[in-house]
Motif scaffolding. Structure first.
Motif, mmCIF file in Angstrom:
data_model
loop_
_atom_site.group_PDB
_atom_site.id
_atom_site.type_symbol
_atom_site.label_atom_id
_atom_site.label_comp_id
_atom_site.label_asym_id
_atom_site.label_seq_id
_atom_site.Cartn_x
_atom_site.Cartn_y
_atom_site.Cartn_z
ATOM 1 N N LEU A 124 47.056 30.746 33.436
ATOM 2 C CA LEU A 124 46.401 30.488 34.723
ATOM 3 C C LEU A 124 45.796 29.088 34.687
ATOM 4 O O LEU A 124 45.068 28.742 33.744
ATOM 5 C CB LEU A 124 45.321 31.532 34.971
ATOM 6 C CG LEU A 124 44.441 31.344 36.204
ATOM 7 C CD1 LEU A 124 45.262 31.430 37.477
ATOM 8 C CD2 LEU A 124 43.318 32.372 36.206
ATOM 9 N N VAL A 125 46.077 28.296 35.707
ATOM 10 C CA VAL A 125 45.560 26.928 35.768
ATOM 11 C C VAL A 125 45.225 26.603 37.222
ATOM 12 O O VAL A 125 45.839 27.160 38.144
ATOM 13 C CB VAL A 125 46.596 25.934 35.198
ATOM 14 C CG1 VAL A 125 47.866 25.921 36.033
ATOM 15 C CG2 VAL A 125 46.024 24.536 35.057
ATOM 16 N N GLN A 126 44.254 25.745 37.417
ATOM 17 C CA GLN A 126 43.897 25.321 38.773
ATOM 18 C C GLN A 126 44.893 24.284 39.287
ATOM 19 O O GLN A 126 45.517 23.554 38.505
ATOM 20 C CB GLN A 126 42.490 24.741 38.789
ATOM 21 C CG GLN A 126 41.394 25.772 38.588
ATOM 22 C CD GLN A 126 40.007 25.187 38.805
ATOM 23 O OE1 GLN A 126 39.796 23.995 38.605
ATOM 24 N NE2 GLN A 126 39.074 26.029 39.223
ATOM 25 N N ALA A 127 45.002 24.223 40.591
ATOM 26 C CA ALA A 127 45.856 23.212 41.204
ATOM 27 C C ALA A 127 45.456 21.823 40.717
ATOM 28 O O ALA A 127 44.265 21.517 40.600
ATOM 29 C CB ALA A 127 45.770 23.289 42.719
ATOM 30 N N LYS B 103 50.933 22.825 41.498
ATOM 31 C CA LYS B 103 50.609 23.273 42.844
ATOM 32 C C LYS B 103 50.696 24.798 42.892
ATOM 33 O O LYS B 103 51.423 25.396 42.095
ATOM 34 C CB LYS B 103 51.619 22.687 43.845
ATOM 35 C CG LYS B 103 51.746 21.183 43.802
ATOM 36 C CD LYS B 103 52.864 20.709 44.733
ATOM 37 C CE LYS B 103 53.028 19.197 44.684
ATOM 38 N NZ LYS B 103 54.122 18.743 45.591
ATOM 39 N N PRO B 104 49.998 25.414 43.842
ATOM 40 C CA PRO B 104 50.097 26.884 43.949
ATOM 41 C C PRO B 104 51.540 27.364 44.103
ATOM 42 O O PRO B 104 51.887 28.443 43.587
ATOM 43 C CB PRO B 104 49.260 27.185 45.190
ATOM 44 C CG PRO B 104 48.239 26.099 45.210
ATOM 45 C CD PRO B 104 48.965 24.869 44.733
ATOM 46 N N GLU B 105 52.378 26.577 44.748
ATOM 47 C CA GLU B 105 53.776 26.988 44.929
ATOM 48 C C GLU B 105 54.599 26.915 43.639
ATOM 49 O O GLU B 105 55.762 27.321 43.618
ATOM 50 C CB GLU B 105 54.451 26.156 46.021
ATOM 51 C CG GLU B 105 54.303 24.659 45.861
ATOM 52 C CD GLU B 105 53.152 24.098 46.693
ATOM 53 O OE1 GLU B 105 52.071 24.717 46.724
ATOM 54 O OE2 GLU B 105 53.355 23.010 47.292
ATOM 55 N N ASP B 106 54.017 26.405 42.568
ATOM 56 C CA ASP B 106 54.677 26.440 41.266
ATOM 57 C C ASP B 106 54.481 27.782 40.556
ATOM 58 O O ASP B 106 55.064 28.016 39.505
ATOM 59 C CB ASP B 106 54.148 25.327 40.357
ATOM 60 C CG ASP B 106 54.490 23.936 40.855
ATOM 61 O OD1 ASP B 106 53.608 23.056 40.787
ATOM 62 O OD2 ASP B 106 55.638 23.727 41.299
ATOM 63 N N SER C 97 46.176 28.434 40.702
ATOM 64 C CA SER C 97 45.215 28.826 41.727
ATOM 65 C C SER C 97 44.835 27.619 42.584
ATOM 66 O O SER C 97 44.781 26.490 42.101
ATOM 67 C CB SER C 97 43.975 29.421 41.084
ATOM 68 O OG SER C 97 43.316 28.461 40.285
ATOM 69 N N SER C 98 44.551 27.888 43.837
ATOM 70 C CA SER C 98 44.191 26.799 44.766
ATOM 71 C C SER C 98 42.694 26.543 44.781
ATOM 72 O O SER C 98 41.918 27.295 44.227
ATOM 73 C CB SER C 98 44.666 27.140 46.171
ATOM 74 O OG SER C 98 44.122 28.372 46.583
#
Length: 120
Positions: A11-14, A87-90, A119-120
Motif C-alpha cells: 500500500l502506497v500513497q499517490a 496513481k490510484p489507477e495503478d 491510495s489517493s
C-alpha cells in the motif's frame, strides 16, 4: 521450466514509489525475455512493460511510460519494476511473465502476482 515469484507489492500513497521484484528459478533465466502485466478488479489483464533477454531493449505501455522502469539482474535471476509517481489507477495485481520470444505475443510462464494498492 521456469518458476516465477513476485514480491514488493503493498500500500502506497499517490505520488509514492514501489519496486517490484520477480525471482526466477532455473539456470536459463538469461535466455528469457521478461514482462510485467497487471490486472485491476473487474478489468482484463494488461501489459505494463517488457525487457529483452539481454536487457538491451525495453518497451512500456503508454500509461506507465516515464514513470515505470523495468530492469533485470541475471546474476540474481531477478527482474524488477521500479514504479514512481504512482496513481490510484495503478492499483492492481501485478504479474511477471517469461518467454523466449521478444517481443512476445504470448508468455509461457507466469508468477502468482503481487498486490499494489495506491491510495489517493
Amino acid at each position: 521450466q521456469v518458476q516465477l515469484v513476485e514480491s514488493g507489492g503493498g500500500l502506497v500513497q499517490a505520488g509514492g514509489s514501489l519496486r517490484l521484484s520477480c525471482a526466477a528459478s532455473g539456470r536459463t533465466f538469461s535466455s528469457y525475455a521478461m514482462g510485467w502485466f497487471r490486472q485491476a478488479p473487474g478489468k482484463e489483464r494488461e501489459f505494463v512493460a517488457a525487457i529483452s533477454w539481454n536487457g538491451g531493449s525495453t518497451y512500456y505501455a503508454d500509461s506507465v511510460k516515464g514513470r515505470f522502469t523495468i530492469s533485470r539482474d541475471d546474476a540474481k535471476n531477478t527482474v524488477y519494476l521500479q514504479m514512481n509517481s504512482l496513481k490510484p489507477e495503478d492499483t492492481a495485481v501485478y504479474y511477471c511473465a517469461a518467454d523466449r520470444a521478444y517481443p512476445a505475443s504470448y508468455y509461457d510462464y507466469w508468477g502468482q502476482g503481487t498486490q499494489v494498492t495506491v491510495s489517493s
